[in-house]
Design a protein around this motif. Structure first.
Motif, mmCIF file in Angstrom:
data_model
loop_
_atom_site.group_PDB
_atom_site.id
_atom_site.type_symbol
_atom_site.label_atom_id
_atom_site.label_comp_id
_atom_site.label_asym_id
_atom_site.label_seq_id
_atom_site.Cartn_x
_atom_site.Cartn_y
_atom_site.Cartn_z
ATOM 1 N N THR A 62 -2.133 -9.150 -5.321
ATOM 2 C CA THR A 62 -2.433 -7.725 -5.207
ATOM 3 C C THR A 62 -3.896 -7.405 -4.897
ATOM 4 O O THR A 62 -4.223 -6.262 -4.642
ATOM 5 C CB THR A 62 -2.080 -6.996 -6.524
ATOM 6 N N ALA A 105 5.671 9.789 -5.364
ATOM 7 C CA ALA A 105 6.809 10.132 -6.230
ATOM 8 C C ALA A 105 6.323 10.809 -7.508
ATOM 9 O O ALA A 105 6.882 11.811 -7.957
ATOM 10 C CB ALA A 105 7.605 8.871 -6.562
ATOM 11 N N THR A 134 3.492 4.852 -2.362
ATOM 12 C CA THR A 134 4.873 5.312 -2.574
ATOM 13 C C THR A 134 5.049 5.835 -3.993
ATOM 14 O O THR A 134 5.585 6.924 -4.223
ATOM 15 C CB THR A 134 5.863 4.140 -2.351
ATOM 16 N N ALA A 135 4.597 5.034 -4.956
ATOM 17 C CA ALA A 135 4.743 5.417 -6.361
ATOM 18 C C ALA A 135 3.944 6.686 -6.663
ATOM 19 O O ALA A 135 4.410 7.566 -7.396
ATOM 20 C CB ALA A 135 4.287 4.270 -7.267
ATOM 21 N N SER A 168 2.631 -0.017 -1.912
ATOM 22 C CA SER A 168 3.539 0.284 -3.026
ATOM 23 C C SER A 168 2.950 1.372 -3.903
ATOM 24 O O SER A 168 3.656 2.240 -4.404
ATOM 25 C CB SER A 168 3.787 -0.957 -3.874
ATOM 26 N N HIS A 169 1.632 1.300 -4.081
ATOM 27 C CA HIS A 169 0.969 2.281 -4.934
ATOM 28 C C HIS A 169 1.099 3.681 -4.345
ATOM 29 O O HIS A 169 1.316 4.652 -5.071
ATOM 30 C CB HIS A 169 -0.498 1.902 -5.095
ATOM 31 N N ARG A 195 -0.960 -4.618 0.589
ATOM 32 C CA ARG A 195 0.368 -4.643 0.000
ATOM 33 C C ARG A 195 0.414 -3.771 -1.252
ATOM 34 O O ARG A 195 1.313 -2.974 -1.461
ATOM 35 C CB ARG A 195 0.720 -6.083 -0.349
ATOM 36 N N PHE A 196 -0.621 -3.929 -2.074
ATOM 37 C CA PHE A 196 -0.687 -3.130 -3.293
ATOM 38 C C PHE A 196 -0.805 -1.655 -2.932
ATOM 39 O O PHE A 196 -0.150 -0.806 -3.524
ATOM 40 C CB PHE A 196 -1.888 -3.575 -4.125
#
Lengths: 454, 454
Positions: free
Chosen positions: B293, B315, B311-312, B308-309, B304-305
């Motif tokens: 990460t 949300a 997206t989260a 995903s971060h 990569r981190f």
């Protein structure tokens, strides 16, 4: 094992009494006189279990439980509700709020301590993994884990009972929310249960054709089935010490007969939810480890993994006085493929070469992609002769079968250099010789294997 | 919790007797009649504990133990030696061979079961982590873990006793292999002990100025001290039930008075070794997570981190009805730095920009390096005004202070674009607007901040 327990009650006298009982058994105790205070403490401190009075002014125990279970920082803490009432509706309300169990006043020692021990042991078991995985999981897996934790239905339940009739009774209830398999009598071949994806094992504690406690023990003693949640079905009054024993052996929860439909469904959901949460932690950790060590394009190990693996392999070869060879392969004229047909086609060729490489190696060899079109293979216990054979096989599996490129079948070749470990080699010198051999193979016209002796 | 136990004895009658006793307590039992068979089983199957007879023909228990503990595939399995002799020399030989404990024939129930429960519980606790981390560790950390596991000396031991004289007695022995601190009387501030790096806690079970069992419980109940090994000092005959209680609360080992110097040292080494092994597993897992990460050059999170971060974060912003802004920064004319002074200098500038970025953000912002000279910052709860302020601060901390480049101080600037979350944004559309804003900032002459509204 001991644990830190938060006792929540608006009556100071109840708090003191429970504190004394728990401290006598060497539990650490924290007290809270309101739901708001309890939530605050759970967010701030490490708590292993919450003993929560239901009847409290302002915020009742159900609401406290609901809030704790909705908070990602607290939802892993087991909650046991304590109430004066033992009617079914309250029980279901509590379970729906996410409570892990229910104790009725006056709370007796055996159910109290066996429940606490079982729940805290399970929590402590998963704590290590949770603290490691949770942060990463939340970001790497996005909200998948949160979503997963929401639903406790649609699981796969294996019911183990004495008679087909009992199996059918339970199955009829559970089928409304899960896929159910019923097993009647002794589970001779536990592995079968483990292999089929199961989320919950429901075991009849009153079974006589097999020993249900032995089955609990068997499930917990086998690594493959160890993480499976177990729900035992028991009879009120008659089975108290057997329930305590089942919890001690690792059962996760119990339900008393006569089985209430809604209670069974609620308890099953709780266990399936927990199972899924644990599994998503495991998966996330596994993914993270793979991300760190695997080349995303080809699925081979990456350069970082290769470097550490080579160091370790050299050390092991020295300790065991065994040979070790290192091979470096490079796809010939790869740039022409990339430039001529585009990166997507080039990537396809890389994946294909990787797959052929993997297939042509021994089980103990490790193949890695260490950069663009360059691959290495670490070959333990291989002298120069064995390594030459492997290298030649590898060259052939690439050269002999053309690759599908832009609708045509086009021949692709690799050049291979390799070296074999000598007395004063380091990672660097061994790698350097293989590299020089590869250079030599290129210079000599490509599509060939060259050994660089010391 | 139950467990799978391997009983090793050359006398079939002894095997049968022990099997019956263990099965009565719902342990799963496997039998072996020789050391060679035992080693074979441990390599092949999951075993939670080995009960090993010392006196066997061909290979005696000490040698079996030595081989198990030397094998990376088996060394985590606890071994309890069973012997007819209880003289000190045998005890030491067993401990030196790596045995976790010693039971003397005839083996009574209380010491047998309390020891088995304590050792298997500890093993099962670390199994999860071990299976995840061991493979990675062996390769990623090379042989560090192996090396670490070899040595149980040089640890830091905290001795908690009743009197300075007793403290000095124990300290004199332990000092020959470890750094020793002595604490006399109640440990009021346990945190202090936790904060100083401690590898082993030695607690006097006969202390009267404090409750040693309570101390064991306290150590195990606090997350920070939970992994600390505990060795209790007890008195033969008098303390048997207290020893069982201490083991139940989570003590790892005990030693009987009068304390034999060599036995104390051997037991301390065993615990320090295990502590280090566990710590190296934890470290390795932590490293792996970071490798997956973190951007190695700058220490910021990687692409990569970031993905995903983001997206989260989107949300979460939607759930909480909060703002979210995204900033993309690019170093102006970075190619000239790289080409003019070389990559090493360029890398230095990237690291410096990363450090300045980190320092100028709020705690909740996340900075990532997503490629060459491009950085992003995810800013939760920041509307366009707040984000503009952060972006401008960032631009300034780079532009206002020149960078040391090739012996000179040279000015470097960044261009910044940012966007703020709107109703129907996806990750892609939010990122795209920030990217377009960055492009605009470049086009308008660089070293500036541009917002791209929806």
């Amino acid at each position: 094992m001991t644990a830190k327990i938060l006792v929540v009650d608006d009556q100071p006298i109840n708090l003191r009494l429970m504190q004394a009982r728990l401290r006598d058994e060497y539990f650490e105790v924290i007290l809270a006189t309101s739901g708001a205070e309890a939530i605050e403490i759970c967010r701030r401190e490490t708590v292993d279990l919450v003993l929560l009075d239901v009847m409290m002014p302002e915020m009742d125990g159900y609401e406290v439980c609901r809030r704790l279970k909705a908070d990602p920082a607290c939802r892993h803490i087991p909650v046991v509700l304590i109430t004066a009432l033992d009617d079914m509706r309250n029980r279901i309300t509590g379970l729906e709020a996410g409570a892990d169990d229910f104790l009725t006043k006056p709370v007796r020692d055996l159910p109290l301590f066996s429940r606490i021990r079982s729940l805290t042991r399970l929590k402590i078991l998963s704590d290590e993994m949770r603290t490691r995985a949770e942060t990463t999981m939340r970001v790497l897996a996005g909200n998948e884990a949160d979503a997963v934790a929401e639903s406790g239905t649609g699981g796969s339940v294996l019911v183990v009972v004495d008679s087909p009739a009992e199996g059918e009774r339970l199955s009829r209830i559970l089928r409304s929310e899960h896929t159910v398999r019923v097993h009647v009598g002794p589970v001779a071949d536990l592995e079968a249960a483990a292999i089929e994806p199961t989320d919950l094992l429901a075991i009849d504690l009153q079974a006589e054709s097999f020993d249900p406690l032995r089955l609990c023990s068997l499930v917990r003693s086998n690594e493959a089935t160890r993480p499976l949640p177990i729900l035992v079905l028991a009879s009120d009054g008659r089975d108290e010490t057997r329930i305590a024993k089942a919890l001690e052996l690792g059962a996760n929860d119990y339900i008393l007969r006569p089985v209430d439909r809604n209670e069974l469904l609620a308890r099953a959901r709780t266990q399936v939810k927990r199972r899924r949460y644990d599994e998503s932690l495991r998966r996330s950790l596994q993914q993270t480890i793979e991300l760190a060590t695997v080349d995303a394009l080809t699925g081979l190990s990456n350069r970082r993994f290769f470097e550490s693996h080579l160091t370790a392999s050299i050390a092991r070869a020295r300790t065991d006085a065994k040979d070790l060879s290192l091979l470096i392969a490079d796809i010939d004229h790869f740039k022409q493929i990339n430039d001529g047909w585009g990166h997507a086609v080039g990537d396809g060729v890389l994946r294909d070469v990787a797959a052929r490489t993997r297939d042509s190696l021994r089980a103990c060899d490790l193949a890695c992609r260490i950069g663009g079109e360059e691959f290495v293979v670490v070959m333990p216990d291989a002298d120069s002769e064995a390594a030459a054979a492997i290298a030649e096989r590898l060259r052939r599996v690439v050269a002999d079968q053309p690759f599908p490129i832009g609708g045509e079948m086009i021949s692709v070749t690799i050049s291979v250099g390799f070296s074999t470990l000598i007395a004063d080699d380091t990672d660097a010198t061994l790698t350097k010789r293989a590299d020089q051999a590869l250079y030599e193979a290129k210079r000599l016209g490509r599509n060939r294997v060259v050994l660089r002796a010391a």
